[in-house]
Design a protein around this motif. Structure first.
Motif, mmCIF file in Angstrom:
data_model
loop_
_atom_site.group_PDB
_atom_site.id
_atom_site.type_symbol
_atom_site.label_atom_id
_atom_site.label_comp_id
_atom_site.label_asym_id
_atom_site.label_seq_id
_atom_site.Cartn_x
_atom_site.Cartn_y
_atom_site.Cartn_z
ATOM 1 N N THR A 45 -57.023 -77.345 -4.232
ATOM 2 C CA THR A 45 -55.684 -77.899 -4.293
ATOM 3 C C THR A 45 -54.832 -77.087 -5.257
ATOM 4 O O THR A 45 -55.307 -76.655 -6.309
ATOM 5 C CB THR A 45 -55.747 -79.366 -4.765
ATOM 6 O OG1 THR A 45 -56.612 -80.092 -3.883
ATOM 7 C CG2 THR A 45 -54.358 -79.993 -4.772
ATOM 8 N N ALA A 46 -53.575 -76.875 -4.900
ATOM 9 C CA ALA A 46 -52.692 -76.088 -5.743
ATOM 10 C C ALA A 46 -52.556 -76.706 -7.126
ATOM 11 O O ALA A 46 -52.477 -77.932 -7.275
ATOM 12 C CB ALA A 46 -51.312 -75.985 -5.086
ATOM 13 N N LEU A 47 -52.547 -75.843 -8.150
ATOM 14 C CA LEU A 47 -52.437 -76.332 -9.522
ATOM 15 C C LEU A 47 -51.002 -76.577 -9.929
ATOM 16 O O LEU A 47 -50.742 -77.218 -10.942
ATOM 17 C CB LEU A 47 -53.070 -75.298 -10.472
ATOM 18 C CG LEU A 47 -54.551 -75.013 -10.250
ATOM 19 C CD1 LEU A 47 -55.010 -73.915 -11.198
ATOM 20 C CD2 LEU A 47 -55.377 -76.268 -10.456
ATOM 21 N N ASP A 50 -45.982 -71.395 -8.501
ATOM 22 C CA ASP A 50 -46.524 -70.044 -8.612
ATOM 23 C C ASP A 50 -46.410 -69.534 -10.044
ATOM 24 O O ASP A 50 -45.451 -69.840 -10.761
ATOM 25 C CB ASP A 50 -45.767 -69.098 -7.688
ATOM 26 C CG ASP A 50 -46.017 -69.419 -6.225
ATOM 27 O OD1 ASP A 50 -46.966 -70.159 -5.943
ATOM 28 O OD2 ASP A 50 -45.243 -68.919 -5.378
ATOM 29 N N GLN A 76 -58.779 -67.939 -8.358
ATOM 30 C CA GLN A 76 -58.732 -68.155 -6.921
ATOM 31 C C GLN A 76 -58.219 -66.947 -6.133
ATOM 32 O O GLN A 76 -58.475 -66.860 -4.936
ATOM 33 C CB GLN A 76 -57.826 -69.355 -6.612
ATOM 34 C CG GLN A 76 -58.255 -70.637 -7.309
ATOM 35 C CD GLN A 76 -57.391 -71.801 -6.913
ATOM 36 O OE1 GLN A 76 -57.335 -72.142 -5.735
ATOM 37 N NE2 GLN A 76 -56.710 -72.399 -7.869
ATOM 38 N N GLN A 94 -50.493 -67.296 -6.806
ATOM 39 C CA GLN A 94 -50.402 -68.675 -6.356
ATOM 40 C C GLN A 94 -51.564 -69.488 -6.914
ATOM 41 O O GLN A 94 -52.689 -69.002 -7.042
ATOM 42 C CB GLN A 94 -50.430 -68.739 -4.829
ATOM 43 C CG GLN A 94 -49.223 -68.092 -4.171
ATOM 44 C CD GLN A 94 -49.271 -68.209 -2.663
ATOM 45 O OE1 GLN A 94 -50.327 -68.352 -2.072
ATOM 46 N NE2 GLN A 94 -48.103 -68.141 -2.028
ATOM 47 N N ASP A 95 -51.275 -70.740 -7.263
ATOM 48 C CA ASP A 95 -52.302 -71.702 -7.684
ATOM 49 C C ASP A 95 -53.065 -71.244 -8.922
ATOM 50 O O ASP A 95 -54.271 -71.437 -9.042
ATOM 51 C CB ASP A 95 -53.294 -71.968 -6.543
ATOM 52 C CG ASP A 95 -52.604 -72.459 -5.284
ATOM 53 O OD1 ASP A 95 -51.500 -73.015 -5.403
ATOM 54 O OD2 ASP A 95 -53.159 -72.271 -4.192
#
Length: 524
Positions: A45-47, A50, A76, A94-95
């Protein structure tokens, strides 16, 4: 042409027509960080938003370093970019958050050592400055030249009258040590001298290893400086058809040694046919094994081509350099050497050669720390030129330019190499210029017991299994793979065509070996 149409056309000609993909070629350089530092794909899951990071790269004097490749490695994903004229680059991950950045790598174009930092202190809302150490040129040969014992051969061995083709990118003849290279062609046409420009910076280091003129103020030089170097500049989007044209150039210009610094995963029957034709005309093809860490690339994997992998040496680079990261994930070999994780491997590998932290010429006029199996293959190509120029076999028994000449050269290179590790990782070993040219010494061998466990063997087999053999109708024409074919005759006991200083009288054993080589039966 769609695969279905190609298959139908093959069937209509009863298999007599070869139709195959015109595969892309890639350069065997610009090594990425070791795979152990690159995260696998993830679906976490995205943290949050960006992460945008600004990196500025400076030299020790505070001047910006432009065209440096900067890579951020997160938990990641990873991302890279090049610095601008201000030495800066903005990278977006990203993430990720600053705390999840696992490493940062900086690889400058020239003039400096790179940097490797683990768990760097990265700030998202500030300019993160990294300072590079200046590159000091060695007073003598680079570590690779010493390891291959180029410093132990007679000064007369310079590769005179041997034609070497460099099938790669262009070569920057603007460099003072490469200014007298006068033969070349650009596969894409262009003006008469367009081959003498090297935007990617890949062909110039390889050319320097082969033919750079010596300088009084440092030890960086080519190992076959009197050879005649021909540059065949491939386009950045080169394909197998470009390699066919390059081999045609070798045939038309009576090339002796062809260095190939590119390759692709799958073979090409059409290229293989040209390789066989070139071999029949005495063209010895020496190719980089590849930098993917998987199976040996084509054309290096052809049994008519000598495949060269890379080795590095501990202590030849700073502890915070990208080369240190490669060493941390490497396989140990003999004599302080190691096999970097990027070097392709497998049963087709013939030799290993210096390919980590090699200091070489760089376009347009500087020097750089270079890594890759193309650098390794360039060392072997230079030694091949010396052998053809000064080894007695090629003044007599193997003077004719044919396949026997090629296989004899390959035998000399392999039979005089120093074993340093498992053959699937290092081939027959590290070439020994002194032994190949008959300059014997009491130097102890680098050989160590071969102790390949099940884990290493299974890993190598898995790497080969990733290659798409039999995946489609297009693979019907996959050419054979294997180590380079060699002659099986005794080595010449007195290989130098001239009498070296200190040469003694031949022994009875040496005379008998020479008689066998000449096809003469021993008298009774």
């Amino acid at each position: 042409m769609p695969e279905e149409a190609a298959a139908a056309l093959r069937r209509s000609t009863a298999g007599s027509l070869i139709i195959e993909p015109d595969s892309h070629l890639r350069a065997a350089s610009f090594v990425r960080p070791a795979s152990s530092f690159i995260p696998a794909a993830t679906t976490m899951t995205a943290l949050g938003p960006d992460l945008k990071v600004t990196i500025r790269v400076l030299g020790e004097a505070g001047a910006p370093v432009e065209q440096a490749v900067v890579q951020l490695v997160g938990e990641q994903a990873s991302v890279q970019g090049r610095t601008d004229g201000d030495g800066s680059v903005v990278l977006t991950l990203q993430d990720e958050v600053p705390e999840t950045i696992a490493a940062v790598f900086v690889s400058p174009r020239s003039g400096h050592w790179g940097v490797w930092q683990q768990q760097p202190n990265i700030e998202a809302d500030a300019v993160n400055t990294l300072t590079l150490k200046p590159l000091q040129l060695p007073g003598g040969l680079d570590w690779g030249g010493e390891a291959m014992r180029f410093d132990q051969i007679p000064n007369q061995c310079r590769g005179a009258d041997v034609k070497v083709a460099l099938i790669d990118g262009g070569v920057a003849t603007s460099h003072k040590q490469l200014a007298d290279i006068n033969h070349g062609i650009d596969a894409k046409g262009g003006d008469e001298r367009s081959w003498s420009n090297d935007v990617t910076g890949h062909g110039t280091p390889c050319a320097g290893i082969i033919r750079a003129a010596a300088q009084a103020d440092h030890g960086i030089r080519g190992y076959a400086p009197d050879s005649e170097l021909h540059v065949y500049k491939l386009p950045t989007d080169a394909r197998c058809s470009d390699l066919i044209a390059a081999l045609d150039y070798c045939l038309q210009n009576s090339i002796d040694v062809a260095f190939v610094g590119v390759g692709c995963e799958r073979g090409s029957v059409l290229v293989e046919q040209r390789i066989a034709m070139a071999k029949q005309q005495g063209v010895s093809i020496i190719a980089a094994a590849g930098n993917s860490g998987a199976g040996v690339l084509f054309p290096a994997c052809s049994p008519h081509v000598m495949a060269v992998g890379a080795v590095g040496r501990m202590g030849s680079f700073p502890e915070d350099s990208p080369q240190a990261a490669q060493a941390a994930a490497a396989t140990a070999a003999a004599g302080g050497l190691f096999v970097p994780p990027f070097s392709c491997r497998g049963p087709e590998l013939d030799l290993c050669s210096p390919g980590v932290a090699v200091i070489a010429c760089q376009s347009p006029g500087g020097y750089a720390v270079c890594d890759g199996t193309s650098l390794a293959a360039a060392h072997v190509a230079a030694l091949a030129a010396l052998i053809l120029a000064d080894h007695a076999d090629f003044k007599g028994t193997f003077i004719a330019k044919d396949a026997h000449r090629v296989e004899r050269l390959f035998q000399i290179l392999k039979d005089t190499a120093q074993p340093v590790g498992h053959p699937w990782q290092t081939g027959a070993g590290l070439p020994d210029a002194a032994r190949a040219l008959g300059v014997w010494s009491d130097q102890p061998p680098l050989a160590m017991p071969l102790n390949a466990g099940l884990r290493e063997m299974r890993s190598a087999i898995r790497q080969l299994d990733r290659m798409p053999f039999g995946a489609s109708q297009a693979m019907i024409y996959e050419p054979p793979r294997g180590p380079a074919n060699v002659t099986r005759l005794p080595l010449n006991p007195a290989p130098l065509a001239f009498r070296a200083a200190g040469a003694g009288t031949a022994t009875v054993h040496e005379l008998r070996a020479a008689m066998t080589l000449a096809g003469l039966a021993e008298g009774r």
